[in-house]
Design an enzyme around this catalytic site. Structure first.
Site, mmCIF file in Angstrom:
data_model
loop_
_atom_site.group_PDB
_atom_site.id
_atom_site.type_symbol
_atom_site.label_atom_id
_atom_site.label_comp_id
_atom_site.label_asym_id
_atom_site.label_seq_id
_atom_site.Cartn_x
_atom_site.Cartn_y
_atom_site.Cartn_z
ATOM 1 N N ARG A 1 20.057 -3.352 8.471
ATOM 2 C CA ARG A 1 19.315 -2.156 8.184
ATOM 3 C C ARG A 1 18.088 -2.311 8.482
ATOM 4 O O ARG A 1 17.394 -2.964 8.068
ATOM 5 C CB ARG A 1 19.301 -1.933 6.376
ATOM 6 C CG ARG A 1 18.519 -0.990 6.102
ATOM 7 C CD ARG A 1 18.497 -0.573 4.531
ATOM 8 N NE ARG A 1 19.953 0.110 4.244
ATOM 9 C CZ ARG A 1 20.084 1.059 3.271
ATOM 10 N NH1 ARG A 1 19.176 1.040 2.241
ATOM 11 N NH2 ARG A 1 21.083 1.467 3.348
ATOM 12 N N ARG B 1 31.602 2.156 -0.899
ATOM 13 C CA ARG B 1 30.914 1.365 -0.081
ATOM 14 C C ARG B 1 31.518 0.071 0.037
ATOM 15 O O ARG B 1 31.591 -0.780 1.146
ATOM 16 C CB ARG B 1 29.514 1.398 -0.397
ATOM 17 C CG ARG B 1 28.634 2.612 -0.538
ATOM 18 C CD ARG B 1 28.552 3.308 1.027
ATOM 19 N NE ARG B 1 27.652 2.340 1.841
ATOM 20 C CZ ARG B 1 26.389 2.048 1.807
ATOM 21 N NH1 ARG B 1 25.701 2.985 1.050
ATOM 22 N NH2 ARG B 1 26.057 1.301 2.698
#
Ligand code: CP
Ligand code: NVA
Length: 301
Positions: A107, A287
């Site tokens: 990320r 997720r």
């Protein structure tokens, strides 16, 4: 090598395989304690690096739990604590990590960081969100829509709010999963030009949501946006709040989604978030399942 960098750069066949596999693995775990190992252990003997240059709750926990359920090991790394945050190049970081781990999830801020990591790594790289896209989230969202309403193909999805990274991955998904995507928001916060052709724009949110099967929004100020823009963004986006009056103009069974974290009663009211058509916590759960299927696809296991 199967990197998972964006939805529009992943084939339709691969995307369908991932969604179907995610649904299958979710069904197999139904009712089990979260720490129960899956009956299949495809990540046995695999080490996975999870790199975060921005905060995270869902991405961090769901990847970590998902790897463990499939028999693998994880290490969670903060960008600031790595030499990456102190001048080492992304390319050298990628080459070094490839000697220790079998899969990298990152990320980060700039999309270029993700692409450089993928270019120089000898192992698959997964996009865990950049300033420009958030593909793992939208794979979970497609899984969520389909488990509630069946195939998303040909359905109408309306995004009300900021034309941000999460919207971009919805636009990529609209192309690959063949649904209609409408963006409604203020012109200064329009999606980036590269997404043109993947969605249509309607400025009036009430007109935009007419006939919608799904209404989606996201935070008005993303992690990469300067806090100095907060007040201006709030003023621009307030007319696009998803509330009961807006949802009343969509189909009566229209679902509501938000990737979370939410700022309740800004971009969406608690009435909608906690209402009968909201599937926000299913999205969060998925997720886990969607990313497990993404990791299996990346590793071919
Ligand atoms: N939706 C999402 O990516 O949440 P986190 O920022 O908590 O990972
Ligand atoms: N658009 C948001 C998504 C958070 C999961 C952000 O980038 O901050």
């Amino acid at each position: 090598m199967n990197h998972f960098l964006d939805i529009h750069t992943t084939s339709q066949d691969a995307l369908r395989e991932i969604i179907d596999n995610a649904a299958r693995m979710k069904a197999e775990r139904a009712g089990k304690l979260k720490g129960t190992l899956d009956s299949e252990q495809p990540l046995a003997n695999h080490m996975v690096a999870l790199i975060f240059e921005k905060p995270s709750t869902r991405t961090r926990v769901s990847f970590d739990v998902g790897v463990r359920q499939m028999g693998g090991e994880t290490m969670v790394l903060s960008g600031a604590d790595m030499q990456l945050g102190h001048g080492e190049t992304i390319a050298d970081t990628a080459r070094v990590l490839s000697r220790y781990v079998d899969l990298i999830m990152i990320r980060t801020f700039e999309e270029a960081t993700l692409h450089e990591m993928a270019e120089y790594a000898d192992v698959p790289v997964i996009n865990g969100l950049t300033n420009r896209s958030h593909p793992c989230q939208i794979m979970a969202d497609i899984q969520t829509f389909e488990e509630h309403r069946g195939s998303i193909k040909g359905k109408k999805v309306v995004w009300s709010g900021d034309g941000n990274n999460t919207f971009a991955s919805f636009a990529h998904a609209a192309k690959q999963f063949e649904f209609d995507l409408v963006f409604t928001g203020p012109p200064p916060l329009d999606p980036e030009p590269a997404l043109e052709g993947m969605y249509t724009i309607m400025r009036d949110p009430n007109e935009a949501v007419a006939g919608a099967d799904l209404v989606v929004t996201d935070t008005w100020v993303s992690m990469h946006d300067p806090q100095s823009a907060r007040e201006r963004r709030h003023n621009q986006l307030r007319p696009y709040q998803v509330n009961a009056a807006l949802m009343a103009n969509a189909k009566s069974d229209a679902l509501f989604m938000h990737c979370l974290p939410a700022h309740r009663d800004d971009e969406a009211t608690s009435e909608v978030m906690d209402g009968p058509n909201s599937v926000i916590f299913d999205e969060a759960e998925n997720r886990l399942h969607a990313q497990k299927a993404i990791m299996r696809w990346c590793l071919g296991v």
